[in-house]
Write an enzyme that holds these catalytic residues in place. Structure first.
Site, mmCIF file in Angstrom:
data_model
loop_
_atom_site.group_PDB
_atom_site.id
_atom_site.type_symbol
_atom_site.label_atom_id
_atom_site.label_comp_id
_atom_site.label_asym_id
_atom_site.label_seq_id
_atom_site.Cartn_x
_atom_site.Cartn_y
_atom_site.Cartn_z
ATOM 1 N N HIS A 72 47.015 46.463 38.603
ATOM 2 C CA HIS A 72 46.771 46.443 40.138
ATOM 3 C C HIS A 72 45.489 47.428 40.126
ATOM 4 C CE1 HIS A 72 47.197 46.090 44.510
ATOM 5 N NE2 HIS A 72 46.801 47.343 44.437
ATOM 6 N N ASN A 128 35.574 39.217 46.997
ATOM 7 C CA ASN A 128 35.421 39.866 48.186
ATOM 8 C C ASN A 128 35.879 41.438 48.341
ATOM 9 O OD1 ASN A 128 34.550 37.378 49.685
ATOM 10 N ND2 ASN A 128 36.642 36.508 49.556
ATOM 11 N N THR A 179 41.286 39.308 51.922
ATOM 12 C CA THR A 179 42.898 38.872 52.428
ATOM 13 C C THR A 179 43.863 39.341 51.425
ATOM 14 O OG1 THR A 179 43.077 36.771 51.528
ATOM 15 C CG2 THR A 179 42.182 36.954 53.947
ATOM 16 N N HIS A 230 40.383 40.333 42.639
ATOM 17 C CA HIS A 230 40.463 38.807 42.113
ATOM 18 C C HIS A 230 39.108 38.057 42.033
ATOM 19 C CE1 HIS A 230 41.401 38.656 46.515
ATOM 20 N NE2 HIS A 230 40.792 37.595 46.403
HETATM 21 P P1 AMP Z 1 40.419 36.642 49.557
HETATM 22 O O1 AMP Z 1 40.283 36.089 50.789
HETATM 23 O O2 AMP Z 1 39.164 36.965 48.429
HETATM 24 O O3 AMP Z 1 41.184 38.089 49.312
HETATM 25 O O4 AMP Z 1 41.197 35.439 48.607
HETATM 26 C C1 AMP Z 1 42.549 35.363 48.275
HETATM 27 C C2 AMP Z 1 42.757 34.168 47.962
HETATM 28 O O5 AMP Z 1 44.342 33.830 47.346
HETATM 29 C C3 AMP Z 1 42.774 32.974 48.977
HETATM 30 O O6 AMP Z 1 41.647 31.835 48.621
HETATM 31 C C4 AMP Z 1 43.925 32.425 49.205
HETATM 32 O O7 AMP Z 1 43.999 30.923 49.448
HETATM 33 C C5 AMP Z 1 44.550 32.688 47.786
HETATM 34 N N1 AMP Z 1 46.097 32.976 47.723
HETATM 35 C C6 AMP Z 1 46.962 33.757 48.629
HETATM 36 N N2 AMP Z 1 48.346 33.578 47.991
HETATM 37 C C7 AMP Z 1 48.127 32.552 46.957
HETATM 38 C C8 AMP Z 1 49.298 32.278 46.034
HETATM 39 N N3 AMP Z 1 50.527 32.509 46.114
HETATM 40 N N4 AMP Z 1 48.844 31.273 45.211
HETATM 41 C C9 AMP Z 1 47.525 31.165 44.824
HETATM 42 N N5 AMP Z 1 46.463 31.635 45.723
HETATM 43 C C10 AMP Z 1 46.897 32.409 46.909
HETATM 44 ZN ZN ZN Z 2 48.482 44.245 43.087
#
Ligand code: AMP
Ligand code: ZN
Length: 112
Positions: free
Chosen positions: A45, A85, A93, A98
């Site tokens: 993490h 991001n 979010t 990632h």
């Molecule tokens: P960010 O806005 O850069 O934090 O991207 C978070 C990404 O995680 C978004 O594109 C979401 O669609 C994706 N996401 C959230 N929950 C899941 C999940 N359980 N499995 C796959 N993707 C996810």
């Molecule tokens: Zn984590």
């Protein structure tokens, strides 16, 4: 810790995996913003780029070593975009580092 990507990394929450090893996991984004949209995460993490340091940056270099293979395995053949991001203004979010790999089609020239 209540982190959805830690739960995906440890198998508590299922994901559509593209690649996995002891250090990282790549899986399809649940809400794709391109024909191919894969997320790559370290299993450790780290909240975001802002918290990358000497001790954990090996995760980042390792992810970038693997991205070409992950992109190919996801079916991308003609280029891709890698995005991460970080923080509020970037609309991060999920607070677990990632990298978005976007491809499989011609992407818009400008993203912001
Ligand atoms: P960010 O806005 O850069 O934090 O991207 C978070 C990404 O995680 C978004 O594109 C979401 O669609 C994706 N996401 C959230 N929950 C899941 C999940 N359980 N499995 C796959 N993707 C996810
Ligand atoms: Zn984590």
């Amino acid at each position: 810790m209540d982190c959805i990507f830690c739960k995906i990394a440890n198998g508590e929450i299922p994901s559509n995996k593209v690649y996995e090893d002891d250090k990282i996991l790549a899986f399809h984004d649940i809400n794709p913003e391109a024909k191919v949209h894969v997320l790559v995460i370290p299993k450790e993490h780290i909240c975001c780029v802002d918290k990358v340091n000497k001790e954990n940056s090996h995760n980042v270099s390792y992810i970038f070593e693997k991205i070409p293979q992950i992109a190919r395995d996801a079916g991308i053949t003609n280029g891709y975009r890698v995005i991460t991001n970080c923080g509020e203004d970037a609309c991060q979010t999920v607070k677990h580092l990632h990298f978005h790999i976007l491809g499989g089609e011609k992407l818009p020239e400008h993203i912001r």
